[in-house]
Design an enzyme around this catalytic site. Structure first.
Site, PDB file in Angstrom:
ATOM      1  N   LYS A  67     -13.153  -0.713   5.903  1.00 27.64           N
ATOM      2  CA  LYS A  67     -13.704  -1.584   4.848  1.00 27.64           C
ATOM      3  C   LYS A  67     -14.734  -2.556   5.403  1.00 27.64           C
ATOM      4  O   LYS A  67     -15.839  -2.662   4.892  1.00 27.64           O
ATOM      5  CB  LYS A  67     -12.594  -2.384   4.176  1.00 27.64           C
ATOM      6  CG  LYS A  67     -11.266  -1.722   4.133  1.00 27.64           C
ATOM      7  CD  LYS A  67     -11.136  -0.781   2.976  1.00 27.64           C
ATOM      8  CE  LYS A  67      -9.837  -0.005   3.111  1.00 27.64           C
ATOM      9  NZ  LYS A  67      -9.440   0.672   1.936  1.00 27.64           N
ATOM     10  N   TRP A 103       0.872  -1.183   0.000  1.00 33.81           N
ATOM     11  CA  TRP A 103       0.000   0.000   0.000  1.00 33.81           C
ATOM     12  C   TRP A 103       0.908   1.233   0.000  1.00 33.81           C
ATOM     13  O   TRP A 103       1.802   1.337   0.843  1.00 33.81           O
ATOM     14  CB  TRP A 103      -0.859  -0.044   1.248  1.00 33.81           C
ATOM     15  CG  TRP A 103      -1.797   1.111   1.437  1.00 33.81           C
ATOM     16  CD1 TRP A 103      -2.630   1.662   0.517  1.00 33.81           C
ATOM     17  CD2 TRP A 103      -2.015   1.844   2.661  1.00 33.81           C
ATOM     18  NE1 TRP A 103      -3.348   2.689   1.083  1.00 33.81           N
ATOM     19  CE2 TRP A 103      -2.989   2.814   2.388  1.00 33.81           C
ATOM     20  CE3 TRP A 103      -1.481   1.754   3.950  1.00 33.81           C
ATOM     21  CZ2 TRP A 103      -3.444   3.704   3.367  1.00 33.81           C
ATOM     22  CZ3 TRP A 103      -1.934   2.636   4.915  1.00 33.81           C
ATOM     23  CH2 TRP A 103      -2.906   3.600   4.623  1.00 33.81           C
ATOM     24  N   ASP A 133      -0.566  -5.373   9.463  1.00 32.02           N
ATOM     25  CA  ASP A 133      -1.577  -4.395   9.060  1.00 32.02           C
ATOM     26  C   ASP A 133      -2.791  -5.194   8.587  1.00 32.02           C
ATOM     27  O   ASP A 133      -2.725  -5.904   7.583  1.00 32.02           O
ATOM     28  CB  ASP A 133      -1.026  -3.510   7.934  1.00 32.02           C
ATOM     29  CG  ASP A 133      -2.032  -2.439   7.510  1.00 32.02           C
ATOM     30  OD1 ASP A 133      -3.179  -2.462   8.001  1.00 32.02           O
ATOM     31  OD2 ASP A 133      -1.675  -1.587   6.671  1.00 32.02           O
TER      32      ASP A 133
HETATM   33  N1  KET Z   1      -3.662  -0.560   5.342  1.00 32.07           N
HETATM   34  C1  KET Z   1      -3.888  -0.982   4.083  1.00 32.07           C
HETATM   35  C2  KET Z   1      -3.148  -2.170   3.599  1.00 32.07           C
HETATM   36  C3  KET Z   1      -4.802  -0.291   3.277  1.00 32.07           C
HETATM   37  O1  KET Z   1      -5.004  -0.732   2.045  1.00 32.07           O
HETATM   38  C4  KET Z   1      -5.487   0.840   3.765  1.00 32.07           C
HETATM   39  C5  KET Z   1      -6.392   1.601   2.910  1.00 32.07           C
HETATM   40  C6  KET Z   1      -5.223   1.203   5.107  1.00 32.07           C
HETATM   41  C7  KET Z   1      -4.317   0.497   5.852  1.00 32.07           C
HETATM   42  C8  KET Z   1      -5.854   2.391   5.759  1.00 32.07           C
HETATM   43  O2  KET Z   1      -7.186   2.437   5.785  1.00 32.07           O
HETATM   44  P1  KET Z   1      -7.933   3.399   6.842  1.00 32.07           P
HETATM   45  O3  KET Z   1      -8.990   4.037   6.049  1.00 32.07           O
HETATM   46  O4  KET Z   1      -6.936   4.354   7.407  1.00 32.07           O
HETATM   47  O5  KET Z   1      -8.438   2.449   7.888  1.00 32.07           O
HETATM   48  N2  KET Z   1      -6.376   1.522   1.648  1.00 32.07           N
HETATM   49  C9  KET Z   1      -7.269   2.129   0.650  1.00 32.07           C
HETATM   50  C10 KET Z   1      -7.616   3.561   0.887  1.00 32.07           C
HETATM   51  C11 KET Z   1      -6.454   4.491   1.037  1.00 32.07           C
HETATM   52  O6  KET Z   1      -5.505   4.448   0.248  1.00 32.07           O
HETATM   53  O7  KET Z   1      -6.499   5.300   1.980  1.00 32.07           O
HETATM   54  C12 KET Z   1      -6.721   1.871  -0.751  1.00 32.07           C
HETATM   55  O8  KET Z   1      -5.644   1.281  -0.888  1.00 32.07           O
HETATM   56  O9  KET Z   1      -7.403   2.240  -1.724  1.00 32.07           O
END
Ligand code: KET
Length: 423
Positions: free
Chosen positions: A270, A153, A234
């Site tokens: 998610k 990510w 994560d």
């Molecule tokens: N870790 C991973 C692996 C991840 O894909 C995301 C979010 C997060 C943490 C953080 O999510 P949060 O909303 O802070 O709980 N990924 C998607 C959104 C983004 O980039 O913020 C994405 O990859 O599209």
């Protein structure tokens, strides 16, 4: 009054020799580069085309392409509306929320929970949990580095960079097979200095959709033990890999069985659809309760000057859902429903591309799991998809399967075929 304004004017227009003029404070600030993921959403929103499709950000959509608020969340919100107050939460957030969240990662009957060996705080979703951990790592293991998979990510790089923790990488993905490069991964684990920090995706690896098997996780855990490495998991997609949050926690449970003192970031963005509520959890397994108390107090001290205490609304929603057996069942059903719709769209996208007579193999679309398909398309092919077909995705070729619907899958397949058929 006249005297006052004349005085003010003199102060403003008079600059001492050698000092900067008032308008020059930020003159060296260049525009920041666009975020590789959230920048895609910005471009999508600015496109007036009625055909446009957003398979960029990992955000779940229903089969009509609409954002979803889960029924369990709607019900919890009705109950929150009767909540007595909106006081500050403690620095570590809602204890109820944290307790319920730990059960998801560590198991309902976890001895670590019973023995109070886990230091945990509510975090600003998964990003916030990773960031607090990175800051904690810097503060208490100042000479350490973090090993990050290739690819990962994109924000992982930003997070550990801003925490001033040097980054190393380890092999993960094998572009030819579009699967796991297990042999190189294990070599990197073996070759890293003893006691290194590693970032692992607990399930539904982003962006590849490729996870180690249970057997492979066991080997990884064993090798971590031999090397004395620290595993930070994560877990942003618990439930999205298999449809069952319990099964998706298997990697973590394997490490726990081997006695590792792990760290873990959890997010409800998610799997509960609470994206903008920013609710998550950071936890660290400690040697005993005394250490856990100390570690938690330090995590809180990191939070205090940054945001003082986390937001209350999302934490209430999560506590209500997970604290009520009926609502929890409804949530599990709804998570499975989201995972199943994505799995269905994988089959449909693959079939549609194959039907068009593509000379390439698209088996990986159905083999990969979770929210994303790491398609293998080049940045130039993605640019063509955007320019010619108004299809928006990250330039690394990642398709957010959560944005694919019965309505757009055929269009998407045709466009993908069009830009890849000559390759
Ligand atoms: N870790 C991973 C692996 C991840 O894909 C995301 C979010 C997060 C943490 C953080 O999510 P949060 O909303 O802070 O709980 N990924 C998607 C959104 C983004 O980039 O913020 C994405 O990859 O599209």
């Amino acid at each position: 009054m006249a005297i006052r304004s004349a005085l003010t004017k003199r102060i403003i227009t008079t600059t001492l020799p050698g000092s900067r003029s008032i308008s020059s404070w930020w003159k060296n600030v260049e525009p920041a580069p666009k975020d590789p993921i959230l920048g895609v959403t910005e471009a999508f929103l600015a496109d007036p085309s009625p055909d446009k499709v957003n398979v960029g950000v990992g955000a779940y959509r229903d089969d009509n392409g609409q954002p979803v608020v889960l029924d369990c969340v709607r019900e919890a919100e009705r109950r929150v509306a009767g909540n007595l107050n909106m006081e500050y939460l403690p620095m570590g957030g809602s204890n109820n929320m944290v307790e319920e969240t730990l059960k998801l990662a560590y198991g309902e009957d976890s001895d670590l929970i019973k023995d109070k060996r886990i230091a945990a705080i509510q975090a600003l979703s998964g990003t916030g949990a990773c960031r607090i951990f990175a800051d904690f790592q810097k503060r208490f293991s100042p000479d350490s580095q973090i090993y990050i998979p290739v690819p990962t990510w994109s924000n992982h790089h930003n997070i550990w960079r801003d925490a001033n923790v040097p980054q190393r990488t380890f092999h993960y993905y094998h572009p030819e097979s579009k699967g796991l490069d297990f042999a190189s991964l294990m070599d990197d684990v073996k070759n890293a200095p003893n006691g290194s920090f590693f970032l692992l995706h607990a399930c539904a690896h982003n962006p590849t959709g490729v996870d180690p098997t249970v057997e492979q996780w066991k080997e990884i855990s064993y090798q971590f033990k031999v090397k004395g490495h620290f595993a930070f998991f994560d877990m942003a997609y618990q439930g999205f890999a298999s449809g069952d949050p319990e099964r998706d926690a298997k990697s973590i449970r394997i490490f726990l069985e081997d006695g590792h003192l792990i760290g873990c970031s959890q997010s409800y963005a998610k799997n509960m659809g609470l994206y903008g509520q920013r609710v998550g959890c950071l936890s660290l397994v400690c040697e005993d309760e005394k250490q856990a108390v100390a570690v938690k107090s330090q995590l809180q001290q990191l939070a205090r000057p940054m945001y003082s205490n986390p937001p209350v609304h999302g934490a209430l929603i999560v506590s209500i859902i997970l604290g009520d057996p009926e609502l929890k069942q409804l949530w599990l059903k709804e998570v499975k429903g989201m995972a199943d719709r994505i799995i269905g769209m994988r089959t449909s996208l693959r079939e549609n591309i194959e039907k068009l007579g593509s000379p390439l193999s698209w088996e990986h679309i159905t083999k990969q799991i979770g929210m994303f398909c790491y398609s293998g398309m080049t940045p130039e092919q993605v640019d063509r998809l955007t320019k010619e077909f108004h299809i928006y995705m990250t330039r690394n070729g990642r398709i957010s399967m959560a944005g694919v619907t019965s309505g757009n899958v055929e269009y998407l397949a045709k466009a993908i075929h069009e830009v890849t058929k000559a390759a």
